[in-house]
Design a protein around this motif. Structure first.
Motif, mmCIF file in Angstrom:
data_model
loop_
_atom_site.group_PDB
_atom_site.id
_atom_site.type_symbol
_atom_site.label_atom_id
_atom_site.label_comp_id
_atom_site.label_asym_id
_atom_site.label_seq_id
_atom_site.Cartn_x
_atom_site.Cartn_y
_atom_site.Cartn_z
ATOM 1 N N PHE A 140 16.637 -5.176 4.474
ATOM 2 C CA PHE A 140 15.999 -4.401 3.404
ATOM 3 C C PHE A 140 15.986 -2.926 3.788
ATOM 4 C CE2 PHE A 140 14.001 -8.571 2.979
ATOM 5 C CZ PHE A 140 14.022 -8.787 1.604
ATOM 6 N N GLU A 141 16.104 -2.081 2.784
ATOM 7 C CA GLU A 141 15.930 -0.649 2.965
ATOM 8 C C GLU A 141 14.736 -0.190 2.143
ATOM 9 O OE1 GLU A 141 19.893 1.640 3.992
ATOM 10 O OE2 GLU A 141 20.098 0.621 2.069
ATOM 11 N N PHE A 142 13.834 0.574 2.773
ATOM 12 C CA PHE A 142 12.668 1.090 2.074
ATOM 13 C C PHE A 142 13.075 2.194 1.097
ATOM 14 C CE2 PHE A 142 10.474 -0.396 5.966
ATOM 15 C CZ PHE A 142 9.413 -1.082 5.393
ATOM 16 N N PRO A 143 12.493 2.226 -0.096
ATOM 17 C CA PRO A 143 12.622 3.445 -0.914
ATOM 18 C C PRO A 143 11.827 4.570 -0.265
ATOM 19 C CG PRO A 143 11.115 1.880 -1.941
ATOM 20 C CD PRO A 143 11.725 1.168 -0.768
ATOM 21 N N ASP A 144 12.123 5.817 -0.630
ATOM 22 C CA ASP A 144 11.498 6.959 0.053
ATOM 23 C C ASP A 144 10.172 7.381 -0.566
ATOM 24 O OD1 ASP A 144 12.301 8.078 -2.303
ATOM 25 O OD2 ASP A 144 13.746 9.472 -1.422
ATOM 26 N N ASN A 145 9.644 6.603 -1.516
ATOM 27 C CA ASN A 145 8.408 7.008 -2.185
ATOM 28 C C ASN A 145 7.255 6.054 -1.906
ATOM 29 O OD1 ASN A 145 9.448 4.859 -3.607
ATOM 30 N ND2 ASN A 145 8.936 5.682 -5.630
ATOM 31 N N LEU A 146 7.290 5.358 -0.774
ATOM 32 C CA LEU A 146 6.213 4.430 -0.435
ATOM 33 C C LEU A 146 5.288 5.043 0.613
ATOM 34 C CD1 LEU A 146 8.037 0.977 -0.234
ATOM 35 C CD2 LEU A 146 6.659 1.889 -2.105
ATOM 36 N N PRO A 147 4.003 4.724 0.550
ATOM 37 C CA PRO A 147 3.068 5.248 1.552
ATOM 38 C C PRO A 147 3.262 4.577 2.902
ATOM 39 C CG PRO A 147 1.952 3.689 0.108
ATOM 40 C CD PRO A 147 3.337 3.878 -0.458
ATOM 41 N N CYS A 148 2.545 5.073 3.898
ATOM 42 C CA CYS A 148 2.523 4.415 5.200
ATOM 43 C C CYS A 148 1.336 3.455 5.269
ATOM 44 C CB CYS A 148 2.436 5.455 6.315
ATOM 45 S SG CYS A 148 3.997 6.341 6.574
ATOM 46 N N SER A 149 1.321 2.639 6.310
ATOM 47 C CA SER A 149 0.243 1.665 6.478
ATOM 48 C C SER A 149 -1.050 2.383 6.851
ATOM 49 C CB SER A 149 0.603 0.654 7.565
ATOM 50 O OG SER A 149 1.787 -0.040 7.237
ATOM 51 N N VAL A 150 -2.052 2.279 5.977
ATOM 52 C CA VAL A 150 -3.362 2.894 6.203
ATOM 53 C C VAL A 150 -4.434 1.925 5.718
ATOM 54 C CG1 VAL A 150 -4.891 4.837 5.700
ATOM 55 C CG2 VAL A 150 -2.435 5.217 5.864
ATOM 56 N N ALA A 151 -5.553 1.859 6.434
ATOM 57 C CA ALA A 151 -6.677 1.033 6.004
ATOM 58 C C ALA A 151 -7.969 1.810 6.224
ATOM 59 C CB ALA A 151 -6.713 -0.282 6.784
ATOM 60 N N LEU A 152 -8.906 1.669 5.284
ATOM 61 C CA LEU A 152 -10.221 2.271 5.450
ATOM 62 C C LEU A 152 -11.138 1.269 6.135
ATOM 63 C CD1 LEU A 152 -10.823 4.167 2.080
ATOM 64 C CD2 LEU A 152 -9.766 4.978 4.194
ATOM 65 N N ASN B 77 -15.243 6.527 19.197
ATOM 66 C CA ASN B 77 -16.526 7.171 18.911
ATOM 67 C C ASN B 77 -16.942 7.009 17.452
ATOM 68 O OD1 ASN B 77 -16.487 8.118 21.575
ATOM 69 N ND2 ASN B 77 -15.382 9.977 20.996
ATOM 70 N N ASN B 78 -16.119 6.303 16.674
ATOM 71 C CA ASN B 78 -16.402 6.113 15.241
ATOM 72 C C ASN B 78 -16.169 4.663 14.827
ATOM 73 O OD1 ASN B 78 -16.573 9.149 14.146
ATOM 74 N ND2 ASN B 78 -14.892 9.038 15.614
ATOM 75 N N ALA B 79 -16.297 3.745 15.782
ATOM 76 C CA ALA B 79 -15.841 2.368 15.587
ATOM 77 C C ALA B 79 -16.616 1.601 14.526
ATOM 78 C CB ALA B 79 -15.913 1.615 16.915
ATOM 79 N N GLU B 80 -17.827 1.997 14.209
ATOM 80 C CA GLU B 80 -18.635 1.245 13.249
ATOM 81 C C GLU B 80 -18.940 2.041 11.981
ATOM 82 O OE1 GLU B 80 -22.076 -0.112 15.291
ATOM 83 O OE2 GLU B 80 -20.973 -1.461 16.622
ATOM 84 N N ARG B 81 -18.195 3.112 11.761
ATOM 85 C CA ARG B 81 -18.476 3.968 10.600
ATOM 86 C C ARG B 81 -17.597 3.573 9.417
ATOM 87 N NH1 ARG B 81 -17.883 9.929 11.913
ATOM 88 N NH2 ARG B 81 -18.888 10.071 9.872
ATOM 89 N N LYS B 82 -18.220 3.273 8.310
ATOM 90 C CA LYS B 82 -17.505 2.855 7.113
ATOM 91 C C LYS B 82 -16.705 4.013 6.528
ATOM 92 C CE LYS B 82 -18.297 0.654 2.618
ATOM 93 N NZ LYS B 82 -19.317 0.039 1.729
ATOM 94 N N GLY B 83 -15.486 3.701 6.086
ATOM 95 C CA GLY B 83 -14.667 4.688 5.394
ATOM 96 C C GLY B 83 -13.741 5.485 6.281
#
Length: 392
Positions: free
Chosen positions: A117-129, A275-281
């Motif tokens: 598979f080849e990724f299209p160039d308009n997709l975000p990167c892996s991020v989680a809140l 130092n931010n391991a339990e902070r939401k968001g």
């Protein structure tokens, strides 16, 4: 044995389909993205004449899968591409794109088939809140997944026992160019002059950020305190344009500047997830596993790509605030200096030209940096010895 010779595998419950891949992190270089390649191994007897398909998908999640507010779904497929792998629709040679695939086909035998598979160039990167301590279910995240399954057709109902899913990450590294050294200054009625600069534009995760602060106080009021912090800004641009601004590092040593005086000082800050391991968001690179993930990297997008389709955009800034005292109370003078926080770009490693022995390893989500293993996820199980590669 070097890491490049490690191959990760995962087999579905009924042993009809297995997936072999040489890596799980895929690098977005802004103008190009690493392709996703691997090999499928099948068991013709377990297939019972079913076909085999592989899907690469990118999903944006906002809250739990079962939530639905005002008719708005909290799960959206940003991208999906499906390939029929078996029976093959093209000659085997045309499906081989990498040397690793060729090695795997030689190793696994006649029941192995490549996918690419080849990724299209308009997709975000892996991020989680990062969720709060009491939050349950899947949280706000951009996720990538490879799914292999056997079915009578691509649109037929897929059995859980005939499916295997592998969660991947699409990541970005710092560009080769160093950029312009950031510097910002402000003045209030020609009385208080504040200037802040950084020694470079791009910092790596785990690196101390040095902030050079210069203050000239020509006012009649004393500057009672100076606060220097690093802010992470996570904009959820796809769903609702929510913005999460979190201070991930702060220095407040109690410095003051009397009327007519000046101050020149370098403040040091270290933004860390620890130092931010339990902070939401707080935005993270990939899904949550505190001990081996990190704060999300700065988002860099290709020119011309709409930000609205990028899911979650992450940026960083240094904030400098002066607390100015007076008879009528305190006021603030401040400025912000943007910078980038990313991983260093590792030296390119050429593919091994030799026929070194491959080392096979079970694919578990907990092995993927930033992921949590989930044994209950449909099809996410590892096969036994019955589908081990045969020596050739």
């Amino acid at each position: 044995m070097s890491l490049k010779n490690v191959v990760y595998k995962k087999i579905c419950k009924d042993n009809s389909v297995g997936v072999y891949m040489g890596r799980r992190d895929f690098v977005d270089r802004v103008d190009s993205v690493d392709p996703v390649d691997g090999v499928i191994i099948i068991d013709p007897e377990a297939l019972q004449r079913r076909k085999v398909f592989v899907t690469l998908s990118c999903t944006f999640r906002y809250g739990r899968d079962d939530m639905d507010v005002m008719g708005i779904a909290f799960r959206r497929e940003l991208y999906m591409s499906t390939r029929q792998v078996y029976p093959p629709l093209q000659d085997l040679e045309k499906g081989v794109h990498t040397k690793l695939q060729a090695k795997l086909l030689h190793k696994l035998g006649n029941n192995a088939y490549p996918f690419f598979f080849e990724f299209p160039d308009n997709l975000p990167c892996s991020v989680a809140l990062q969720p709060g301590l009491k939050d349950v279910g899947k949280q706000c995240a951009v996720e990538f997944e490879i799914k292999a399954f056997s079915a009578e057709s691509q649109d037929a109902k897929v059995r859980k026992r005939s499916t295997v899913k592998l969660l991947l990450r699409k990541v970005q590294y710092a560009p080769d160019s160093e950029g312009v050294q950031p510097s910002v200054e402000t003045m209030t009625d020609k009385q208080i002059h504040l200037k802040a600069s950084l020694d470079k534009e791009i910092y790596y995760h785990g690196e101390v950020i040095k902030v050079n602060v210069s203050v000239t106080n020509n006012s009649s009021k004393a500057i009672k305190n100076i606060i220097v912090s690093v802010d992470q800004i996570a904009n959820v641009v796809l769903y609702s344009n929510d913005s999460y601004v979190k201070s991930v590092a702060i220095e407040e040593p109690g410095d003051s500047v009397s009327p007519g005086a000046t101050l020149q000082k370098v403040y040091k800050l270290l933004p860390l997830l620890a130092n931010n391991a339990e902070r939401k968001g707080i935005a993270l690179d990939g899904k949550l596993k505190h001990e081996d993930t990190n704060l999300a990297s700065t988002s860099i997008i290709k020119e011309g790509v709409l930000k609205e389709v990028m899911g979650i955009m992450v940026s960083y800034r240094v904030m400098v605030k002066l607390i100015v005292g007076g008879i009528m109370g305190s006021s603030e003078v401040g400025l912000e200096v943007p910078f980038k926080l990313m991983h260093p770009n590792p030296d390119a490693v050429k593919e091994n030209e030799t026929e070194d022995e491959l080392q096979f390893q079970e694919f578990k989500r907990c092995d993927l940096k930033g992921m949590i293993d989930d044994e209950d996820e449909d099809g996410n199980v590892s096969g036994g010895d019955d589908m081990e590669p045969k020596e050739k």
